[in-house]
Design a protein around this motif. Sequence first.
Motif, PDB file in Angstrom:
ATOM      1  N   ALA A  63      11.669   7.591   0.390  1.00  0.00           N
ATOM      2  CA  ALA A  63      10.946   6.468  -0.222  1.00  0.00           C
ATOM      3  C   ALA A  63       9.541   6.346   0.358  1.00  0.00           C
ATOM      4  O   ALA A  63       8.558   6.159  -0.381  1.00  0.00           O
ATOM      5  CB  ALA A  63      11.724   5.166   0.003  1.00  0.00           C
ATOM      6  N   LEU A  64       9.427   6.462   1.667  1.00  0.00           N
ATOM      7  CA  LEU A  64       8.116   6.398   2.309  1.00  0.00           C
ATOM      8  C   LEU A  64       7.230   7.553   1.853  1.00  0.00           C
ATOM      9  O   LEU A  64       6.048   7.365   1.538  1.00  0.00           O
ATOM     10  CB  LEU A  64       8.285   6.430   3.830  1.00  0.00           C
ATOM     11  N   SER A  65       7.800   8.737   1.795  1.00  0.00           N
ATOM     12  CA  SER A  65       7.035   9.911   1.363  1.00  0.00           C
ATOM     13  C   SER A  65       6.598   9.816  -0.093  1.00  0.00           C
ATOM     14  O   SER A  65       5.531  10.318  -0.463  1.00  0.00           O
ATOM     15  CB  SER A  65       7.858  11.183   1.572  1.00  0.00           C
ATOM     16  N   LEU A  66       7.410   9.186  -0.926  1.00  0.00           N
ATOM     17  CA  LEU A  66       7.028   9.007  -2.336  1.00  0.00           C
ATOM     18  C   LEU A  66       5.708   8.244  -2.441  1.00  0.00           C
ATOM     19  O   LEU A  66       4.849   8.570  -3.268  1.00  0.00           O
ATOM     20  CB  LEU A  66       8.124   8.259  -3.097  1.00  0.00           C
ATOM     21  N   GLY A  67       5.562   7.220  -1.616  1.00  0.00           N
ATOM     22  CA  GLY A  67       4.305   6.474  -1.617  1.00  0.00           C
ATOM     23  C   GLY A  67       3.130   7.336  -1.195  1.00  0.00           C
ATOM     24  O   GLY A  67       2.033   7.224  -1.741  1.00  0.00           O
ATOM     25  N   LYS A  68       3.377   8.223  -0.243  1.00  0.00           N
ATOM     26  CA  LYS A  68       2.299   9.084   0.265  1.00  0.00           C
ATOM     27  C   LYS A  68       1.827  10.104  -0.758  1.00  0.00           C
ATOM     28  O   LYS A  68       0.692  10.582  -0.693  1.00  0.00           O
ATOM     29  CB  LYS A  68       2.771   9.802   1.532  1.00  0.00           C
ATOM     30  N   THR A  69       2.685  10.444  -1.719  1.00  0.00           N
ATOM     31  CA  THR A  69       2.273  11.403  -2.747  1.00  0.00           C
ATOM     32  C   THR A  69       1.202  10.811  -3.664  1.00  0.00           C
ATOM     33  O   THR A  69       0.467  11.536  -4.321  1.00  0.00           O
ATOM     34  CB  THR A  69       3.461  11.846  -3.624  1.00  0.00           C
ATOM     35  N   ARG A  70       1.142   9.474  -3.735  1.00  0.00           N
ATOM     36  CA  ARG A  70       0.185   8.732  -4.576  1.00  0.00           C
ATOM     37  C   ARG A  70       0.374   8.993  -6.069  1.00  0.00           C
ATOM     38  O   ARG A  70      -0.535   8.733  -6.871  1.00  0.00           O
ATOM     39  CB  ARG A  70      -1.267   9.053  -4.183  1.00  0.00           C
ATOM     40  N   PHE A  71       1.540   9.496  -6.459  1.00  0.00           N
ATOM     41  CA  PHE A  71       1.830   9.627  -7.888  1.00  0.00           C
ATOM     42  C   PHE A  71       2.025   8.227  -8.462  1.00  0.00           C
ATOM     43  O   PHE A  71       2.768   7.425  -7.901  1.00  0.00           O
ATOM     44  CB  PHE A  71       3.111  10.448  -8.117  1.00  0.00           C
ATOM     45  N   LYS A  72       1.387   7.946  -9.580  1.00  0.00           N
ATOM     46  CA  LYS A  72       1.516   6.623 -10.193  1.00  0.00           C
ATOM     47  C   LYS A  72       2.972   6.294 -10.538  1.00  0.00           C
ATOM     48  O   LYS A  72       3.407   5.156 -10.432  1.00  0.00           O
ATOM     49  CB  LYS A  72       0.652   6.533 -11.464  1.00  0.00           C
ATOM     50  N   GLU A  73       3.710   7.331 -10.928  1.00  0.00           N
ATOM     51  CA  GLU A  73       5.103   7.123 -11.305  1.00  0.00           C
ATOM     52  C   GLU A  73       5.972   6.716 -10.115  1.00  0.00           C
ATOM     53  O   GLU A  73       7.083   6.210 -10.288  1.00  0.00           O
ATOM     54  CB  GLU A  73       5.689   8.405 -11.926  1.00  0.00           C
ATOM     55  N   ALA A  74       5.463   6.938  -8.917  1.00  0.00           N
ATOM     56  CA  ALA A  74       6.229   6.575  -7.718  1.00  0.00           C
ATOM     57  C   ALA A  74       6.459   5.069  -7.655  1.00  0.00           C
ATOM     58  O   ALA A  74       7.426   4.611  -7.038  1.00  0.00           O
ATOM     59  CB  ALA A  74       5.500   7.052  -6.465  1.00  0.00           C
ATOM     60  N   TYR A  75       5.588   4.309  -8.279  1.00  0.00           N
ATOM     61  CA  TYR A  75       5.716   2.847  -8.261  1.00  0.00           C
ATOM     62  C   TYR A  75       7.073   2.422  -8.824  1.00  0.00           C
ATOM     63  O   TYR A  75       7.768   1.596  -8.223  1.00  0.00           O
ATOM     64  CB  TYR A  75       4.590   2.210  -9.072  1.00  0.00           C
ATOM     65  N   ASP A  76       7.459   2.976  -9.960  1.00  0.00           N
ATOM     66  CA  ASP A  76       8.729   2.597 -10.589  1.00  0.00           C
ATOM     67  C   ASP A  76       9.924   3.008  -9.719  1.00  0.00           C
ATOM     68  O   ASP A  76      10.917   2.283  -9.636  1.00  0.00           O
ATOM     69  CB  ASP A  76       8.844   3.234 -11.974  1.00  0.00           C
ATOM     70  N   GLN A  77       9.817   4.169  -9.084  1.00  0.00           N
ATOM     71  CA  GLN A  77      10.893   4.622  -8.204  1.00  0.00           C
ATOM     72  C   GLN A  77      11.037   3.701  -6.988  1.00  0.00           C
ATOM     73  O   GLN A  77      12.156   3.333  -6.600  1.00  0.00           O
ATOM     74  CB  GLN A  77      10.618   6.058  -7.732  1.00  0.00           C
ATOM     75  N   LEU A  78       9.916   3.313  -6.411  1.00  0.00           N
ATOM     76  CA  LEU A  78       9.944   2.443  -5.239  1.00  0.00           C
ATOM     77  C   LEU A  78      10.378   1.030  -5.604  1.00  0.00           C
ATOM     78  O   LEU A  78      11.007   0.331  -4.805  1.00  0.00           O
ATOM     79  CB  LEU A  78       8.565   2.432  -4.571  1.00  0.00           C
ATOM     80  N   LEU A  79      10.043   0.624  -6.814  1.00  0.00           N
ATOM     81  CA  LEU A  79      10.456  -0.690  -7.299  1.00  0.00           C
ATOM     82  C   LEU A  79      11.982  -0.793  -7.300  1.00  0.00           C
ATOM     83  O   LEU A  79      12.555  -1.832  -6.944  1.00  0.00           O
ATOM     84  CB  LEU A  79       9.906  -0.908  -8.710  1.00  0.00           C
ATOM     85  N   GLN A  80      12.635   0.282  -7.701  1.00  0.00           N
ATOM     86  CA  GLN A  80      14.099   0.311  -7.685  1.00  0.00           C
ATOM     87  C   GLN A  80      14.634   0.405  -6.255  1.00  0.00           C
ATOM     88  O   GLN A  80      15.605  -0.253  -5.889  1.00  0.00           O
ATOM     89  CB  GLN A  80      14.602   1.501  -8.496  1.00  0.00           C
ATOM     90  N   ALA A  81      13.964   1.222  -5.432  1.00  0.00           N
ATOM     91  CA  ALA A  81      14.425   1.447  -4.062  1.00  0.00           C
ATOM     92  C   ALA A  81      14.378   0.184  -3.213  1.00  0.00           C
ATOM     93  O   ALA A  81      15.204  -0.007  -2.316  1.00  0.00           O
ATOM     94  CB  ALA A  81      13.598   2.547  -3.407  1.00  0.00           C
ATOM     95  N   VAL A  82      13.412  -0.692  -3.497  1.00  0.00           N
ATOM     96  CA  VAL A  82      13.273  -1.938  -2.744  1.00  0.00           C
ATOM     97  C   VAL A  82      14.516  -2.806  -2.867  1.00  0.00           C
ATOM     98  O   VAL A  82      14.802  -3.632  -1.985  1.00  0.00           O
ATOM     99  CB  VAL A  82      12.013  -2.702  -3.222  1.00  0.00           C
TER     100      VAL A  82
END
Length: 235
Positions: A63-82
């Motif tokens: 989850a932390l690494s997803l944010g570091k990729t800076r892919f815009k789509e990571a937002y939706d993935q992290l939204l679920q992970a939270v």
Amino acid sequence: YSLGSIGTKRALEALLKGVRHNHPKVRRAVAKALGSFKEREAYQALVDILKDEPSYYVRGEAALSLGKTRFKEAYDQLLQAVNLPSHADVIASSAVQGLAELRDERCIDLLIEKTSTKYGEMLRRAAAQSLYAYISNDKVRNRLMELLKDSDYGVRISALQAIEKSGDIRFLDAVSGVVESDYDNRVVRTAMEVRRRLTQVQQNQFGELRAKYEQLSEENRRLRSEVEELKARLK
């Protein structure tokens, strides 16, 4: 895993092979290293880890690494992970840190909301610390001011750490207030260190402004001299 710092295609390929390693510590290292890559394959591997990995800690690292990729789509993935349940909120806490790394303005309201007292202390602390990434936002600054007086000492420390990381000298008076009024020695020690560093930032900024002022003054004197010489020639 030093492969993340190498950043080559071969390094990425080696990391992708390690995603299914038997040992969770290795998989966690792989998830961490994948955050150094901006390729779509790295992003997709992290999404898969977040969804399928049995270890909470490996999923949190992903989850932390997803944010570091800076892919815009990571937002939706992290939204679920939270909102994913896990021991000590390790996944959700890492997800809010990922939202800080993402640097997406859509994250602000969610991070502020996760500092609410209705959540567990580990998640609240992670969310408070993550607010540093959006310090230019008025709502974020106001929330950090409130968190400096939170009932949980860990949240107060996390707010101080966010302020320190932001380097925002506008908090200098508030941090000094914590030094003088907080009843917990751990918080006071942290506040003293943050105050010291913010004071250093302030002095550095003052030094830079003074240097610029002196440079402009010198240029102004030179221009005046050139104008006087020009006037003398025209007489």
